[in-house]
Design a protein around this motif. Structure first.
Motif, PDB file in Angstrom:
ATOM      1  N   TYR A   1      10.599  -3.637   3.383  1.00 28.62           N
ATOM      2  CA  TYR A   1       9.554  -2.972   2.601  1.00 28.62           C
ATOM      3  C   TYR A   1       9.715  -3.357   1.136  1.00 28.62           C
ATOM      4  O   TYR A   1      10.722  -3.943   0.741  1.00 28.62           O
ATOM      5  CB  TYR A   1       9.598  -1.448   2.778  1.00 28.62           C
ATOM      6  CG  TYR A   1      10.843  -0.789   2.239  1.00 28.62           C
ATOM      7  CD1 TYR A   1      10.857  -0.247   0.953  1.00 28.62           C
ATOM      8  CD2 TYR A   1      11.995  -0.693   3.004  1.00 28.62           C
ATOM      9  CE1 TYR A   1      11.993   0.361   0.443  1.00 28.62           C
ATOM     10  CE2 TYR A   1      13.127  -0.092   2.512  1.00 28.62           C
ATOM     11  CZ  TYR A   1      13.133   0.435   1.232  1.00 28.62           C
ATOM     12  OH  TYR A   1      14.252   1.037   0.740  1.00 28.62           O
TER      13      TYR A   1
ATOM     14  N   ALA B   1       0.546  -2.363   2.957  1.00 22.96           N
ATOM     15  CA  ALA B   1       0.013  -1.067   3.383  1.00 22.96           C
ATOM     16  C   ALA B   1       1.043   0.004   3.017  1.00 22.96           C
ATOM     17  O   ALA B   1       2.248  -0.264   3.050  1.00 22.96           O
ATOM     18  CB  ALA B   1      -0.236  -1.060   4.887  1.00 22.96           C
TER      19      ALA B   1
ATOM     20  N   PRO C   1       1.957  -5.455   7.147  1.00 22.21           N
ATOM     21  CA  PRO C   1       1.648  -5.445   8.575  1.00 22.21           C
ATOM     22  C   PRO C   1       1.847  -6.792   9.272  1.00 22.21           C
ATOM     23  O   PRO C   1       2.206  -6.833  10.441  1.00 22.21           O
ATOM     24  CB  PRO C   1       0.177  -5.015   8.623  1.00 22.21           C
ATOM     25  CG  PRO C   1      -0.018  -4.230   7.366  1.00 22.21           C
ATOM     26  CD  PRO C   1       0.870  -4.902   6.351  1.00 22.21           C
ATOM     27  N   ASP C   2       1.650  -7.897   8.554  1.00 19.29           N
ATOM     28  CA  ASP C   2       1.830  -9.227   9.138  1.00 19.29           C
ATOM     29  C   ASP C   2       3.181  -9.837   8.771  1.00 19.29           C
ATOM     30  O   ASP C   2       3.364 -11.045   8.861  1.00 19.29           O
ATOM     31  CB  ASP C   2       0.702 -10.161   8.706  1.00 19.29           C
ATOM     32  CG  ASP C   2      -0.625  -9.772   9.320  1.00 19.29           C
ATOM     33  OD1 ASP C   2      -0.618  -9.270  10.469  1.00 19.29           O
ATOM     34  OD2 ASP C   2      -1.662  -9.941   8.665  1.00 19.29           O
TER      35      ASP C   2
END
Length: 113
Positions: free
Chosen positions: A26, A51, A74-75
């Motif tokens: 993250y 996100a 997300p990817d």
């Protein structure tokens, strides 16, 4: 880039079942940030590259987002690197080990490897 593609500490691996981030899982956007950096985050969020991370999903010194907002990609985190490179004038050569990087007095960057 020593590996097959860009990513470095934001590299990931794909499997039949999905993907996993091997380095950073993250990214934290500090609450106090300059306007240029804020614009980069806004672009990444608007493009769906980043996100918001659900609250309470990490343990550690900033588990509750005291210093900033946490985001996931997300990817995969390498998508952040790929997006930033696509908007730059950078040329990336894969499969090449960097051995020297220098900046002369005129601001010319020399890369050897």
């Amino acid at each position: 880039e020593k590996s097959r593609g860009p990513g470095g500490r934001m590299a990931g691996k794909r499997f039949k079942e999905g993907r996993t981030d091997l380095g950073a899982q993250y990214i934290t956007r500090p609450f106090e940030l300059d306007p240029v950096s804020n614009a980069i985050y806004d672009d990444l969020l608007g493009a769906g590259i980043l996100a918001p991370m659900p609250k309470g999903t990490i343990d550690g010194p900033d588990a509750f987002g005291a210093i900033g907002e946490n985001y996931v990609a997300p990817d995969g985190m390498s998508s952040v690197v790929k997006e930033l490179l696509s908007k730059s004038n950078a040329t990336v050569t894969a499969g090449k080990l960097l051995t020297d990087l220098s900046l002369d007095k005129e601001g010319v960057l020399t890369v050897d490897g």
